[in-house]
Design a protein around this motif. Structure first.
Motif, PDB file in Angstrom:
ATOM      1  N   UNK A  24       0.830  -1.197   0.000  1.00 42.34           N
ATOM      2  CA  UNK A  24       0.000   0.000   0.000  1.00 42.34           C
ATOM      3  C   UNK A  24       0.872   1.257   0.000  1.00 42.34           C
ATOM      4  N   UNK A  25       0.384   2.299  -0.664  1.00 48.49           N
ATOM      5  CA  UNK A  25       1.132   3.555  -0.721  1.00 48.49           C
ATOM      6  C   UNK A  25       0.892   4.424   0.509  1.00 48.49           C
ATOM      7  N   UNK A  26      -0.041   4.011   1.382  1.00 49.78           N
ATOM      8  CA  UNK A  26      -0.370   4.822   2.559  1.00 49.78           C
ATOM      9  C   UNK A  26       0.850   5.040   3.446  1.00 49.78           C
ATOM     10  N   UNK A  27       1.698   4.021   3.554  1.00 46.49           N
ATOM     11  CA  UNK A  27       2.892   4.136   4.392  1.00 46.49           C
ATOM     12  C   UNK A  27       3.812   5.232   3.874  1.00 46.49           C
ATOM     13  N   UNK A  28       3.960   5.308   2.562  1.00 47.91           N
ATOM     14  CA  UNK A  28       4.838   6.326   1.979  1.00 47.91           C
ATOM     15  C   UNK A  28       4.203   7.709   2.051  1.00 47.91           C
ATOM     16  N   UNK A  29       2.894   7.763   2.003  1.00 49.40           N
ATOM     17  CA  UNK A  29       2.216   9.043   2.204  1.00 49.40           C
ATOM     18  C   UNK A  29       2.441   9.531   3.632  1.00 49.40           C
ATOM     19  N   UNK A  30       2.389   8.590   4.574  1.00 53.90           N
ATOM     20  CA  UNK A  30       2.664   8.934   5.971  1.00 53.90           C
ATOM     21  C   UNK A  30       4.105   9.387   6.127  1.00 53.90           C
ATOM     22  N   UNK A  31       5.013   8.718   5.402  1.00 49.79           N
ATOM     23  CA  UNK A  31       6.421   9.123   5.438  1.00 49.79           C
ATOM     24  C   UNK A  31       6.573  10.570   4.985  1.00 49.79           C
ATOM     25  N   UNK A  32       5.955  10.911   3.857  1.00 52.28           N
ATOM     26  CA  UNK A  32       6.092  12.260   3.308  1.00 52.28           C
ATOM     27  C   UNK A  32       5.574  13.309   4.288  1.00 52.28           C
ATOM     28  N   UNK A  33       4.426  13.023   4.904  1.00 51.77           N
ATOM     29  CA  UNK A  33       3.843  13.965   5.865  1.00 51.77           C
ATOM     30  C   UNK A  33       4.724  14.108   7.098  1.00 51.77           C
ATOM     31  N   UNK A  34       5.195  12.980   7.618  1.00 51.79           N
ATOM     32  CA  UNK A  34       6.010  12.995   8.835  1.00 51.79           C
ATOM     33  C   UNK A  34       7.367  13.640   8.578  1.00 51.79           C
ATOM     34  N   UNK A  35       7.940  13.371   7.411  1.00 56.68           N
ATOM     35  CA  UNK A  35       9.233  13.965   7.068  1.00 56.68           C
ATOM     36  C   UNK A  35       9.108  15.481   6.937  1.00 56.68           C
ATOM     37  N   UNK A  36       8.014  15.924   6.344  1.00 57.80           N
ATOM     38  CA  UNK A  36       7.778  17.368   6.221  1.00 57.80           C
ATOM     39  C   UNK A  36       7.600  17.998   7.601  1.00 57.80           C
ATOM     40  N   UNK A  37       6.893  17.298   8.479  1.00 60.04           N
ATOM     41  CA  UNK A  37       6.708  17.791   9.844  1.00 60.04           C
ATOM     42  C   UNK A  37       8.050  17.899  10.563  1.00 60.04           C
ATOM     43  N   UNK A  38       8.892  16.893  10.384  1.00 54.59           N
ATOM     44  CA  UNK A  38      10.217  16.901  11.015  1.00 54.59           C
ATOM     45  C   UNK A  38      11.044  18.084  10.533  1.00 54.59           C
ATOM     46  N   UNK A  39      11.053  18.300   9.232  1.00 50.87           N
ATOM     47  CA  UNK A  39      11.862  19.393   8.686  1.00 50.87           C
ATOM     48  C   UNK A  39      11.340  20.758   9.140  1.00 50.87           C
TER      49      UNK A  39
END
Length: 264
Positions: A24-39
């Motif tokens: 599922x692509x949901x995990x990578x969508x979560x990655x993108x959101x979380x990575x943006x939050x981290x930055x």
């Protein structure tokens, strides 16, 4: 495990290739959101810290010039900034831990030569060695032969341990031992491997380094109250022999072989 930076810079590629593995692509969508939050958090923290350093210099100058009131005003503001930095650092720590868990759950990418398929029916035969034997009778599975020969005892194994266990006796036990010795002797005497007898219990960093954690956390056997797991394969302790070490190129390759029980 894929590097965080690689995933960030090649997100479309990672999404495409993980889709080939029916993930599922949901995990990578979560990655993108979380990575943006981290930055975002990191940028705010660094900005506040830079401001604090700059203002600290101003405070020193103001005190030297006798402008105590202005200095106290800035000190109060910096106390508030310090608390904000503390809060952001805690948020950042939690987000980074979450991001690390997400990264560890993202599978490795398949090579471009790997065919895409839904199940084993789509497998492609690349190479075949030898030929299948032809029998003039209907061959029996090994478990039936083992029971008939009196070298496999499933009933007593079930009494001792439960279903899906086997008790090897006599020739079967010797055969098991012979196969182990054959494998170890072949690799050490002909292929230059060093035999090792590693621990059968390993810690969380060792399980994580070989990808057992967090993916298979629910399937592993863990010692209650201690950070120790029964190994699912010799790969885990052997791969971790040089974990967190830097080896010189002239020391490579290091080749190890081992026999261990596999608890899974």
């Amino acid at each position: 495990m894929l590097e965080l930076r690689f995933i960030r810079e090649h997100l479309d590629l990672v999404i495409e290739k993980t889709a080939r593995r029916d993930k599922e692509s949901a995990l990578l969508e979560t990655f993108a959101t979380t990575d943006q939050q981290r930055r975002g958090l990191l940028a705010e923290v660094e900005s506040l810290k830079n401001t604090r350093n700059s203002v600290s210099e101003q405070i020193a100058v103001l005190k030297k010039d006798g402008d105590v009131a202005k200095a106290e005003e800035l000190i109060t503001a910096m106390r508030q900034a310090g608390q904000r930095i503390k809060d952001l650092d805690e948020q950042l720590r939690e987000v980074e831990e979450n991001l690390q868990q997400i990264v560890m759950a993202i599978p490795n990418l398949c090579d471009d030569t790997v065919p895409v398929g839904r199940d084993e029916q789509d497998n492609q035969e690349i190479k075949c060695w030898g030929s299948k034997p032809q029998f003039s009778f209907s061959p029996k599975p090994h478990w039936e032969l083992g029971e008939e020969l009196g070298i496999l005892d499933f009933e007593r194994a079930a009494k001792i341990s439960g279903a899906r266990f086997a008790l090897l006796t006599g020739f079967a036990s010797r055969l098991e031992r012979a196969l182990i010795n054959f494998m170890l002797d072949l690799h050490t005497q002909r292929h230059g491997y060093t035999e090792v007898l590693p621990p059968f219990l390993v810690n969380t960093p060792s399980m994580t380094a070989t990808g057992q954690l967090p993916k298979f956390a629910e399937d592993l056997f863990r010692i209650e109250g201690r950070d120790l797991f029964l190994i699912p394969t010799a790969e885990v302790p052997v791969t971790n022999i040089h974990r967190d070490e830097t080896l010189n190129e002239d020391e490579l390759p290091r080749k190890y072989t081992a026999y261990t029980p596999c608890f899974r």
